[in-house]
Design an enzyme around this catalytic site. Structure first.
Site, mmCIF file in Angstrom:
data_model
loop_
_atom_site.group_PDB
_atom_site.id
_atom_site.type_symbol
_atom_site.label_atom_id
_atom_site.label_comp_id
_atom_site.label_asym_id
_atom_site.label_seq_id
_atom_site.Cartn_x
_atom_site.Cartn_y
_atom_site.Cartn_z
ATOM 1 C CG ASP A 27 45.951 48.090 66.024
ATOM 2 O OD1 ASP A 27 46.055 47.296 65.075
ATOM 3 O OD2 ASP A 27 46.923 48.550 66.610
ATOM 4 C CB SER A 28 46.000 53.538 64.961
ATOM 5 O OG SER A 28 46.385 53.492 66.332
ATOM 6 N N GLY A 29 48.102 50.874 65.275
ATOM 7 C CA GLY A 29 49.519 50.606 65.452
ATOM 8 C C GLY A 29 50.069 51.272 66.697
ATOM 9 N N GLY A 30 49.298 52.199 67.266
ATOM 10 C CA GLY A 30 49.780 52.950 68.421
ATOM 11 C C GLY A 30 50.159 52.071 69.587
ATOM 12 C CG PHE A 31 48.259 48.796 72.714
ATOM 13 C CD1 PHE A 31 48.408 47.418 72.759
ATOM 14 C CD2 PHE A 31 48.145 49.490 73.916
ATOM 15 C CE1 PHE A 31 48.421 46.746 73.972
ATOM 16 C CE2 PHE A 31 48.157 48.831 75.129
ATOM 17 C CZ PHE A 31 48.295 47.455 75.162
ATOM 18 C CG ASP A 57 45.671 55.800 70.909
ATOM 19 O OD1 ASP A 57 46.283 55.060 70.092
ATOM 20 O OD2 ASP A 57 45.121 55.358 71.919
ATOM 21 C CD GLN A 93 44.734 56.741 75.519
ATOM 22 O OE1 GLN A 93 44.880 56.388 76.686
ATOM 23 N NE2 GLN A 93 44.799 55.874 74.518
ATOM 24 N N GLY A 129 43.794 53.295 76.986
ATOM 25 C CA GLY A 129 44.538 53.444 78.236
ATOM 26 C C GLY A 129 44.010 52.603 79.375
ATOM 27 C CG ASP A 167 40.310 44.121 71.192
ATOM 28 O OD1 ASP A 167 40.208 45.306 71.595
ATOM 29 O OD2 ASP A 167 41.368 43.463 71.235
ATOM 30 C CB CYS A 205 29.477 24.520 75.298
ATOM 31 S SG CYS A 205 30.252 25.307 73.877
ATOM 32 C CB CYS A 227 31.367 24.923 70.502
ATOM 33 S SG CYS A 227 32.589 23.920 71.369
ATOM 34 C CB CYS A 267 31.062 21.149 73.735
ATOM 35 S SG CYS A 267 32.168 22.193 74.690
ATOM 36 C CG HIS A 325 35.084 25.470 74.493
ATOM 37 N ND1 HIS A 325 33.742 25.177 74.691
ATOM 38 C CD2 HIS A 325 35.529 26.069 75.633
ATOM 39 C CE1 HIS A 325 33.379 25.562 75.908
ATOM 40 N NE2 HIS A 325 34.438 26.110 76.501
HETATM 41 C C1 LIG Z 1 44.213 51.642 68.198
HETATM 42 C C2 LIG Z 1 45.507 51.576 68.906
HETATM 43 N N1 LIG Z 1 45.437 52.355 70.116
HETATM 44 C C3 LIG Z 1 45.218 51.805 71.311
HETATM 45 N N2 LIG Z 1 45.120 50.476 71.422
HETATM 46 C C4 LIG Z 1 44.951 49.931 72.692
HETATM 47 C C5 LIG Z 1 44.923 48.535 72.839
HETATM 48 C C6 LIG Z 1 44.784 48.000 74.131
HETATM 49 N N3 LIG Z 1 44.792 46.707 74.595
HETATM 50 C C7 LIG Z 1 44.670 46.791 75.940
HETATM 51 N N4 LIG Z 1 44.666 45.747 76.805
HETATM 52 C C8 LIG Z 1 44.957 44.430 76.329
HETATM 53 N N5 LIG Z 1 44.575 48.067 76.364
HETATM 54 C C9 LIG Z 1 44.657 48.849 75.255
HETATM 55 C C10 LIG Z 1 44.687 50.238 75.111
HETATM 56 C C11 LIG Z 1 44.839 50.780 73.825
HETATM 57 C C12 LIG Z 1 44.925 52.210 73.626
HETATM 58 O O1 LIG Z 1 44.858 53.006 74.576
HETATM 59 N N6 LIG Z 1 45.118 52.681 72.362
HETATM 60 ZN ZN LIG Z 2 32.208 24.178 73.625
#
Ligand SMILES: CCNc1nc2cc3[nH]c(NC)nc3cc2c(=O)[nH]1
Ligand SMILES: [Zn+2]
Length: 373
Positions: free
Chosen positions: A94-98, A148, A190, A217, A267, A305, A307, A310, A336
Site C-alpha cells: 500500500d502507499s502508506g496513506g491509510f 491518496d 475516493q 474510503g 485484503d 476443511c 487444512c 483440521c 485454519h
Molecule cells: C493504499 C493506501 N490507501 C488506502 N488504503 C486503504 C486501506 C483500507 N482499509 C480499510 N478497511 C480495513 N479501508 C481502507 C481504505 C483505504 C483507502 O481509502 N486508501
Molecule cells: Zn481448517
C-alpha cells in the site's frame, strides 16, 4: 514493455462477478483473490512455506510500517522485500496513506504531501506522492498503490469534494514518479458515500490510467449495505479489462457480496487477527475456540476443511493451547483461518467458471448462518 497484464476470462451471466488472472514478474494471480496481510514483512505467526501450502498467491506489505521499521533503505540493501522475507510470489504494497491517517498523529496535510509523527518514536516524517513511490520502489513490490487521502466516515460532503481533487492530483504525481516498468501501479477511487463524487473520482482516476483500480474510503465504519451500494455503483465506472481491488474487505459475507458487484481483489486482517483472538471461521459460521463447549470435543474446527490444523488437531486440544497462551495456538488458528478465506475465493472462482455463482453464494450465506454464534 508491458509486464502487468490482466486477462478477463469469464463474466457471470447473472451478476457482475467475473474470473480472470494477472501476470507479474513473480508469477500469476487468479481472480477473485484474497491477499493475506503481512504488515511489517510477515503474515503474523506463519512462514512463507506454510502460506504456499495454504495456497496463498499474493501477500500485502505496508509501506508506512516498513518505512519506519526496518526502513525501506534497509530492505533495499537486502535486494528488496521478496528476498528480505523469502517470498518469491507477488507482493502488493500500500502507499502508506491509510496508516498515516489512521495510525499516526497527523501533523499537517498540504497539496505537497502529509507530515506526521511516527507512532513508534514520534519522529517527524514527510510522505508525498513521490516519496511513497520511492519507498515502494525500494521495497520492489509487484503492485504499488498511489498515495491518496482516505476520508473518514462520516465526512462532510464539502470536504470530500475537495479531497477527491487532492487524491487525483497525487495519483497523477505517483504515475509520473514511477520508474520501474516491472512494477504495476493501481489508482484509488475516493468520494466517500456520495455517488456523484464517486463518479467524478472514478472518471478522474481512469482518465489518468492505471494497471488496476482500487475502491478506497470503504470499510471505514459505514454500514455494510452502504459499502455494497457504493461498490455496486462505482464498479460501473471502472474499465472491465482491469482488476478492481476493494481495500480492507472483509468478512466472508462481504467477499461474496462484493464479488457479485464486480470486485476482483480483497485484503483484510480479519482471518489473521481473529485467529490470534481465538475466533475461527467455519462453513457454519464463527466458532470461539475458548468456549467451554469445546473442552471435550474431538471434532476438527470444520469437518469440511482439509487444512493442516483440521487434519491433525481437535477443538479440545486447540482450546487447551489457546487457554494456556501457547504460541502454537496462534499458528494453528491462523493456518485454519487463512485456509478458510483462500478456499472460499477458490470455490468462488470455480462457481463463476461453472456458471452457478448466484446459487453458490445463496447456499454459502445460508450455511454461515447455521452456526449462529
Ligand atoms: C493504499 C493506501 N490507501 C488506502 N488504503 C486503504 C486501506 C483500507 N482499509 C480499510 N478497511 C480495513 N479501508 C481502507 C481504505 C483505504 C483507502 O481509502 N486508501
Ligand atoms: Zn481448517
Amino acid at each position: 514493455m508491458v509486464v502487468f497484464k490482466f486477462v478477463l476470462e469469464k463474466k457471470d451471466s447473472e451478476s457482475k462477478a467475473r474470473i480472470g488472472y494477472f501476470e507479474t514478474i513473480h508469477g500469476r494471480v487468479e481472480t477473485p483473490i484474497f491477499m493475506p496481510v503481512g504488515t511489517v514483512g510477515s503474515v503474523k505467526t506463519v512462514t512463507p512455506h506454510e502460506l504456499k501450502e495454504i495456497g496463498a498467491q499474493i501477500i500485502l506489505g505496508n509501506t508506512y510500517h516498513l518505512h519506519l521499521r526496518p526502513g525501506d533503505d534497509i530492505v533495499n540493501h537486502f535486494g528488496g522485500l521478496h528476498k528480505f522475507i523469502n517470498w518469491d510470489k507477488p507482493i502488493l504494497t500500500d502507499s502508506g496513506g491509510f496508516q498515516v491517517f489512521s495510525l499516526s498523529e497527523l501533523k499537517d496535510l498540504t497539496e505537497d504531501g502529509v507530515t506526521f509523527r511516527s507512532h513508534l518514536d514520534g519522529r517527524k516524517i514527510f510522505l508525498s506522492p513521490e516519496k511513497s513511490i520511492e519507498i515502494q520502489s525500494n521495497l520492489g513490490s509487484d503492485i504499488m498503490m498511489v498515495l491518496d487521502e482516505c476520508v473518514p466516515y462520516p465526512c462532510e460532503k464539502s470536504y470530500v469534494e475537495r479531497s477527491i481533487e487532492l487524491t487525483a492530483m497525487w495519483a497523477k504525481r505517483c504515475k509520473e514518479a514511477k520508474r520501474n516498468f516491472w512494477q504495476a501501479l493501481f489508482g484509488i477511487v475516493q468520494g466517500g458515500v456520495y455517488k456523484d463524487l464517486r463518479k467524478i473520482s472514478a472518471e478522474q482516476i481512469v482518465e489518468i490510467g492505471f494497471d488496476g483500480y482500487a475502491l478506497g474510503g470503504l470499510s471505514v465504519g459505514e454500514e455494510n449495505n452502504i459499502m455494497y451500494e457504493i461498490t455496486e455503483f462505482t464498479t460501473d465506472y471502472l474499465p472491465e479489462d482491469r482488476p478492481r481491488y476493494l481495500m480492507g474487505v472483509g468478512t466472508p459475507e462481504d467477499i461474496l457480496e462484493c464479488v457479485e458487484r464486480g470486485v476482483d481483489m480483497f485484503d483484510c486482517v480479519m482471518p489473521t487477527r481473529n485467529a490470534r483472538n481465538g475466533l475461527l471461521f467455519t462453513s457454519y459460521g464463527k466458532l470461539h475456540i475458548k468456549r467451554q463447549d469445546w473442552k471435550m470435543s474431538d471434532d476438527p474446527i470444520d469437518p469440511h476443511c482439509d487444512c493442516y490444523t483440521c487434519k491433525n488437531f481437535s477443538r479440545g486440544y486447540l482450546r487447551h493451547l489457546y487457554k494456556a497462551g501457547e504460541i502454537l495456538a496462534l499458528r494453528l488458528n491462523t493456518i485454519h483461518n487463512l485456509h478458510f478465506y483462500i478456499s472460499l475465493v477458490k470455490e468462488i472462482r470455480n462457481a463463476i467458471k461453472n456458471g452457478c455463482f448466484k446459487k453458490f453464494k445463496r447456499e454459502k450465506l445460508e450455511m454461515f448462518k447455521i452456526g449462529g454464534d
